[in-house]
Design a protein around this motif. Structure first.
Motif, short mmCIF file in Angstrom:
data_model
loop_
_atom_site.label_atom_id
_atom_site.label_comp_id
_atom_site.label_asym_id
_atom_site.label_seq_id
_atom_site.Cartn_x
_atom_site.Cartn_y
_atom_site.Cartn_z
N LEU A 95 13.84 -5.94 5.29
CA LEU A 95 14.93 -6.86 5.00
C LEU A 95 15.21 -7.75 6.20
O LEU A 95 15.19 -7.29 7.35
CB LEU A 95 16.21 -6.09 4.64
CG LEU A 95 16.28 -5.43 3.28
CD1 LEU A 95 17.67 -4.84 3.05
CD2 LEU A 95 15.95 -6.42 2.16
N GLY A 96 15.48 -9.02 5.94
CA GLY A 96 15.82 -9.97 6.99
C GLY A 96 17.11 -10.69 6.69
O GLY A 96 17.77 -10.44 5.68
N ASN A 97 17.46 -11.61 7.55
CA ASN A 97 18.76 -12.26 7.51
C ASN A 97 19.03 -12.98 6.19
O ASN A 97 20.11 -12.86 5.60
CB ASN A 97 18.86 -13.26 8.67
CG ASN A 97 20.28 -13.68 8.95
OD1 ASN A 97 21.21 -12.91 8.82
ND2 ASN A 97 20.44 -14.94 9.35
N ILE A 98 18.06 -13.74 5.71
CA ILE A 98 18.27 -14.53 4.49
C ILE A 98 18.62 -13.65 3.31
O ILE A 98 19.65 -13.84 2.63
CB ILE A 98 17.02 -15.36 4.16
CG1 ILE A 98 16.78 -16.43 5.21
CG2 ILE A 98 17.16 -16.01 2.77
CD1 ILE A 98 15.48 -17.20 5.01
N TYR A 99 17.78 -12.66 3.04
CA TYR A 99 17.93 -11.89 1.81
C TYR A 99 19.05 -10.87 1.87
O TYR A 99 19.61 -10.49 0.85
CB TYR A 99 16.58 -11.27 1.44
CG TYR A 99 15.54 -12.35 1.24
CD1 TYR A 99 15.62 -13.23 0.17
CD2 TYR A 99 14.52 -12.54 2.17
CE1 TYR A 99 14.71 -14.26 0.00
CE2 TYR A 99 13.59 -13.57 2.01
CZ TYR A 99 13.70 -14.43 0.92
OH TYR A 99 12.80 -15.45 0.77
#
Length: 303
Positions: free
Chosen positions: A193-197
């Motif tokens: 998981l990253g910032n956008i999602y």
């Protein structure tokens, strides 16, 4: 840095060229990227057949016929370009322009037996790794050592398919005082998981990124309804992003030359000052900074 859907898009674009093909020659054009290449890197790859190309979190993994695994990470600016006799394409989904300057082609994989259209006459193709900033890297491990390798030993559950379940996430969040967004970016809890999602999933679940992570777990350790809703939102956002081919703000070219379009579905990410899309909310998307990173959310409906 490319997030999980973008890396999965790269994997899907590379798979027809690489899976089942033999690495007949490997050009290593510099001694290092972010880290030095392993000793005898090219020599250990040449002659090996690629059994499968898979992904773990944000890593690409090529399983070879001798039990070796080629580990690839794109970093900030890394990309792959496929060249056949008739065409060249760049699988991937990125926020910043991916270059084709040959000066930054640091690794070239020469393949025989590729199934890519356009390479059918000779069955050959080249996969070029281009990385202007050299924040990506490649290394080698073995299938036997994979689970205990420092890069993978502590990775959490994948946010796709049935692996991600509220009960498992509850066990990891129980007692955590950290903000919910920070906990979701912790790769030991949910990998990839990253910032956008994370921003998008929290909006869908109507949960504040500032909420205490442990508040989503009952006293007996069971997940609350909020956590059940969040897990479903994560799985849905990631699945939709993969289906859309990832996100792009400037340039995203998949293997077929088309663009990734999930950015057109952003409800909160990079939407500061715009009205919240939740029906009846009336709130405005706000940007705050958490741990040095931008967080976008709606204070009106995300509690």
């Amino acid at each position: 840095m490319p997030e999980l859907p973008e890396v999965e898009t790269v994997r899907r674009g590379l798979a027809p060229a690489m899976e089942g093909a033999t690495l007949i020659k490997v050009e290593q054009n510099r001694p290092d990227l972010r880290f030095p290449f392993p000793e005898r890197f090219a020599e250990r790859l040449e002659g090996r057949r690629v059994l499968a190309l898979r992904r773990r979190a944000k890593y690409l993994l090529a399983d070879l016929d001798d039990g070796t695994i080629l580990v690839m990470h794109l970093g900030m600016s890394g990309s792959f370009r496929i060249e056949t006799e008739s065409d060249g394409s760049a699988p991937g989904a990125f926020h910043h322009l991916r270059g084709k300057n040959a000066a930054h082609d640091h690794v070239v994989l020469h393949l025989s037996g590729t199934a890519l259209p356009g390479g059918e006459n000779s069955g050959r193709a080249r996969v070029l790794y281009n990385d202007p900033r050299r924040f990506g890297f490649m290394t080698l491990t073995s299938l036997a050592d994979f689970e205990t390798h420092p890069l993978f030993a502590h990775l959490g559950v994948e946010p796709v398919g049935n692996s991600l379940q509220p009960e498992g996430v509850a066990a990891m969040l129980a007692g955590k005082q950290a903000p919910l967004k920070a906990a979701l970016l912790d790769q030991t809890i949910i990998a990839g998981l990253g910032n956008i999602y994370v921003c998008e999933a929290l909006w869908r679940a109507r949960l504040s990124p500032r909420r205490r992570a442990g508040s989503l777990v009952r006293a007996d350790g069971r997940p609350t309804d909020r956590l059940v809703r969040l897990v479903e939102a994560i799985r849905t956002v990631i699945a939709e992003a993969i289906e859309a081919g990832g996100s792009t703000l400037r340039d995203h070219i998949k293997a077929d030359g088309s663009l990734g379009y999930f950015q057109h579905r952003f409800a909160v990410y990079d939407q500061e000052g715009k009205p919240c899309r939740h029906e009846g909310c009336g709130g405005t998307i706000t940007r705050i900074v958490q741990s040095g990173r931008s967080t976008f959310f709606c204070p009106g409906c995300q509690r």
